[in-house]
Motif scaffolding. Structure first.
Motif, PDB file in Angstrom:
ATOM      1  N   MET A   1       0.848  -1.177   0.000  1.00 23.06           N
ATOM      2  CA  MET A   1       0.000   0.000   0.000  1.00 23.06           C
ATOM      3  C   MET A   1       0.887   1.231   0.000  1.00 23.06           C
ATOM      4  SD  MET A   1      -2.885   1.184   2.730  1.00 23.06           S
ATOM      5  CE  MET A   1      -4.191   0.213   2.061  1.00 23.06           C
ATOM      6  N   ALA A   2       0.532   2.198  -0.773  1.00 20.06           N
ATOM      7  CA  ALA A   2       1.320   3.422  -0.912  1.00 20.06           C
ATOM      8  C   ALA A   2       1.022   4.391   0.231  1.00 20.06           C
ATOM      9  CB  ALA A   2       1.004   4.090  -2.236  1.00 20.06           C
ATOM     10  N   LEU A   3       1.987   5.222   0.508  1.00 16.81           N
ATOM     11  CA  LEU A   3       1.836   6.270   1.504  1.00 16.81           C
ATOM     12  C   LEU A   3       1.863   7.596   0.748  1.00 16.81           C
ATOM     13  CD1 LEU A   3       1.896   7.336   4.460  1.00 16.81           C
ATOM     14  CD2 LEU A   3       4.381   7.307   4.266  1.00 16.81           C
ATOM     15  N   PHE A   4       0.779   8.336   0.855  1.00 17.83           N
ATOM     16  CA  PHE A   4       0.714   9.643   0.210  1.00 17.83           C
ATOM     17  C   PHE A   4       0.796  10.712   1.280  1.00 17.83           C
ATOM     18  CE2 PHE A   4      -1.572   6.822  -2.694  1.00 17.83           C
ATOM     19  CZ  PHE A   4      -0.844   7.047  -3.856  1.00 17.83           C
ATOM     20  N   ILE A   5       1.750  11.614   1.133  1.00 10.88           N
ATOM     21  CA  ILE A   5       1.906  12.705   2.091  1.00 10.88           C
ATOM     22  C   ILE A   5       1.088  13.878   1.575  1.00 10.88           C
ATOM     23  CG2 ILE A   5       3.533  14.282   3.177  1.00 10.88           C
ATOM     24  CD1 ILE A   5       5.662  12.097   2.867  1.00 10.88           C
ATOM     25  N   LYS A   6       0.019  14.185   2.308  1.00 11.18           N
ATOM     26  CA  LYS A   6      -0.883  15.255   1.884  1.00 11.18           C
ATOM     27  C   LYS A   6      -0.585  16.577   2.583  1.00 11.18           C
ATOM     28  CE  LYS A   6      -4.520  11.929   0.974  1.00 11.18           C
ATOM     29  NZ  LYS A   6      -5.844  11.447   1.316  1.00 11.18           N
ATOM     30  N   ASP A   7       0.086  16.511   3.723  1.00 12.22           N
ATOM     31  CA  ASP A   7       0.394  17.709   4.500  1.00 12.22           C
ATOM     32  C   ASP A   7       1.644  18.372   3.917  1.00 12.22           C
ATOM     33  OD1 ASP A   7       1.425  19.514   6.437  1.00 12.22           O
ATOM     34  OD2 ASP A   7       0.480  18.383   8.051  1.00 12.22           O
ATOM     35  N   PRO A   8       1.528  19.624   3.461  1.00  9.16           N
ATOM     36  CA  PRO A   8       2.682  20.303   2.864  1.00  9.16           C
ATOM     37  C   PRO A   8       3.873  20.429   3.817  1.00  9.16           C
ATOM     38  CG  PRO A   8       0.665  21.535   2.429  1.00  9.16           C
ATOM     39  CD  PRO A   8       0.314  20.444   3.392  1.00  9.16           C
ATOM     40  N   ALA A   9       3.609  20.608   5.104  1.00 10.43           N
ATOM     41  CA  ALA A   9       4.702  20.741   6.072  1.00 10.43           C
ATOM     42  C   ALA A   9       5.465  19.417   6.206  1.00 10.43           C
ATOM     43  CB  ALA A   9       4.155  21.180   7.427  1.00 10.43           C
ATOM     44  N   VAL A  10       4.740  18.314   6.216  1.00 15.64           N
ATOM     45  CA  VAL A  10       5.375  16.992   6.304  1.00 15.64           C
ATOM     46  C   VAL A  10       6.155  16.709   5.027  1.00 15.64           C
ATOM     47  CG1 VAL A  10       4.971  14.502   6.550  1.00 15.64           C
ATOM     48  CG2 VAL A  10       3.654  16.119   7.928  1.00 15.64           C
ATOM     49  N   ASP A  11       5.584  17.062   3.901  1.00 19.93           N
ATOM     50  CA  ASP A  11       6.269  16.888   2.630  1.00 19.93           C
ATOM     51  C   ASP A  11       7.567  17.693   2.600  1.00 19.93           C
ATOM     52  OD1 ASP A  11       6.250  15.837  -0.176  1.00 19.93           O
ATOM     53  OD2 ASP A  11       6.259  17.995  -0.603  1.00 19.93           O
ATOM     54  N   ALA A  12       7.519  18.906   3.126  1.00 24.69           N
ATOM     55  CA  ALA A  12       8.722  19.755   3.168  1.00 24.69           C
ATOM     56  C   ALA A  12       9.789  19.142   4.070  1.00 24.69           C
ATOM     57  CB  ALA A  12       8.356  21.160   3.644  1.00 24.69           C
ATOM     58  N   LEU A  13       9.378  18.580   5.197  1.00 26.13           N
ATOM     59  CA  LEU A  13      10.332  17.917   6.086  1.00 26.13           C
ATOM     60  C   LEU A  13      10.969  16.715   5.402  1.00 26.13           C
ATOM     61  CD1 LEU A  13       8.392  18.013   9.479  1.00 26.13           C
ATOM     62  CD2 LEU A  13      10.497  19.257   8.917  1.00 26.13           C
ATOM     63  N   ALA A  14      10.154  15.930   4.710  1.00 25.27           N
ATOM     64  CA  ALA A  14      10.675  14.765   3.984  1.00 25.27           C
ATOM     65  C   ALA A  14      11.667  15.211   2.915  1.00 25.27           C
ATOM     66  CB  ALA A  14       9.530  13.973   3.371  1.00 25.27           C
ATOM     67  N   GLN A  15      11.339  16.289   2.222  1.00 33.80           N
ATOM     68  CA  GLN A  15      12.246  16.801   1.187  1.00 33.80           C
ATOM     69  C   GLN A  15      13.532  17.324   1.804  1.00 33.80           C
ATOM     70  OE1 GLN A  15      11.965  16.622  -2.272  1.00 33.80           O
ATOM     71  NE2 GLN A  15      14.115  17.121  -1.952  1.00 33.80           N
ATOM     72  N   GLU A  16      13.433  18.027   2.925  1.00 31.68           N
ATOM     73  CA  GLU A  16      14.630  18.552   3.590  1.00 31.68           C
ATOM     74  C   GLU A  16      15.550  17.404   4.013  1.00 31.68           C
ATOM     75  OE1 GLU A  16      15.958  21.351   7.387  1.00 31.68           O
ATOM     76  OE2 GLU A  16      13.833  21.014   7.000  1.00 31.68           O
ATOM     77  N   LEU A  17      14.963  16.353   4.610  1.00 33.23           N
ATOM     78  CA  LEU A  17      15.755  15.204   5.031  1.00 33.23           C
ATOM     79  C   LEU A  17      16.393  14.515   3.827  1.00 33.23           C
ATOM     80  CD1 LEU A  17      16.759  13.432   7.330  1.00 33.23           C
ATOM     81  CD2 LEU A  17      14.640  12.114   7.133  1.00 33.23           C
ATOM     82  N   ALA A  18      15.626  14.365   2.767  1.00 34.12           N
ATOM     83  CA  ALA A  18      16.156  13.739   1.550  1.00 34.12           C
ATOM     84  C   ALA A  18      17.325  14.542   0.994  1.00 34.12           C
ATOM     85  CB  ALA A  18      15.050  13.613   0.508  1.00 34.12           C
ATOM     86  N   THR A  19      17.204  15.853   1.020  1.00 33.92           N
ATOM     87  CA  THR A  19      18.275  16.709   0.520  1.00 33.92           C
ATOM     88  C   THR A  19      19.523  16.565   1.392  1.00 33.92           C
ATOM     89  OG1 THR A  19      16.678  18.282  -0.377  1.00 33.92           O
ATOM     90  CG2 THR A  19      18.919  19.105   0.003  1.00 33.92           C
ATOM     91  N   LEU A  20      19.338  16.584   2.693  1.00 34.19           N
ATOM     92  CA  LEU A  20      20.477  16.439   3.606  1.00 34.19           C
ATOM     93  C   LEU A  20      21.164  15.092   3.439  1.00 34.19           C
ATOM     94  CD1 LEU A  20      18.936  17.979   6.846  1.00 34.19           C
ATOM     95  CD2 LEU A  20      20.791  18.942   5.467  1.00 34.19           C
ATOM     96  N   LYS A  21      20.383  14.042   3.210  1.00 38.45           N
ATOM     97  CA  LYS A  21      20.933  12.698   3.058  1.00 38.45           C
ATOM     98  C   LYS A  21      21.316  12.373   1.615  1.00 38.45           C
ATOM     99  CE  LYS A  21      19.065  10.243   6.958  1.00 38.45           C
ATOM    100  NZ  LYS A  21      20.296   9.528   7.219  1.00 38.45           N
ATOM    101  N   ARG A  22      20.989  13.286   0.722  1.00 35.52           N
ATOM    102  CA  ARG A  22      21.252  13.094  -0.711  1.00 35.52           C
ATOM    103  C   ARG A  22      20.646  11.783  -1.200  1.00 35.52           C
ATOM    104  NH1 ARG A  22      27.145  15.562  -0.118  1.00 35.52           N
ATOM    105  NH2 ARG A  22      26.505  17.711  -0.360  1.00 35.52           N
ATOM    106  N   THR A  23      19.349  11.677  -0.935  1.00 34.10           N
ATOM    107  CA  THR A  23      18.604  10.485  -1.328  1.00 34.10           C
ATOM    108  C   THR A  23      17.209  10.901  -1.774  1.00 34.10           C
ATOM    109  OG1 THR A  23      18.037   8.242  -0.636  1.00 34.10           O
ATOM    110  CG2 THR A  23      17.778   9.966   1.018  1.00 34.10           C
ATOM    111  N   THR A  24      16.362   9.928  -2.034  1.00 30.63           N
ATOM    112  CA  THR A  24      14.983  10.230  -2.421  1.00 30.63           C
ATOM    113  C   THR A  24      14.140  10.478  -1.172  1.00 30.63           C
ATOM    114  OG1 THR A  24      14.291   7.923  -2.329  1.00 30.63           O
ATOM    115  CG2 THR A  24      15.190   8.724  -4.429  1.00 30.63           C
TER     116      THR A  24
END
Length: 80
Positions: A1-24
């Motif tokens: 089952m897929a996980l869809f992040i609908k909250d923009p703040a949570v999406d931004a946190l996920a993107q920030e972490l991905a950027t810091l870790k240089r991953t998806t």
């Protein structure tokens, strides 16, 4: 089952972490969830270990334990 992040703040946190870790974002969320689960399990282990330690101390003290003397308490607390 897929996980869809609908909250923009949570999406931004996920993107920030991905950027810091240089991953998806997917891998960043995966690692974050795994780390949090491991941390929670570790905390439970610490609680069980602490309770076991306290129980063993009570057993060693026996049925009529004496309170620690002031000199011992001061030494343990670093007071001189």
């Amino acid at each position: 089952m897929a996980l869809f992040i609908k909250d923009p703040a949570v999406d931004a946190l996920a993107q920030e972490l991905a950027t810091l870790k240089r991953t998806t974002k997917t891998e960043a969320v995966h690692q974050a969830l795994r780390n949090e689960i491991d941390r929670e399990k570790g905390q439970r282990d610490l609680v069980a270990l602490s309770l076991d330690f306290a129980h063993r101390l009570r057993e060693r003290a026996g049925p009529n334990p004496r309170p620690a003397e002031a000199a011992l308490r001061d030494h343990l607390l670093g007071n001189r």
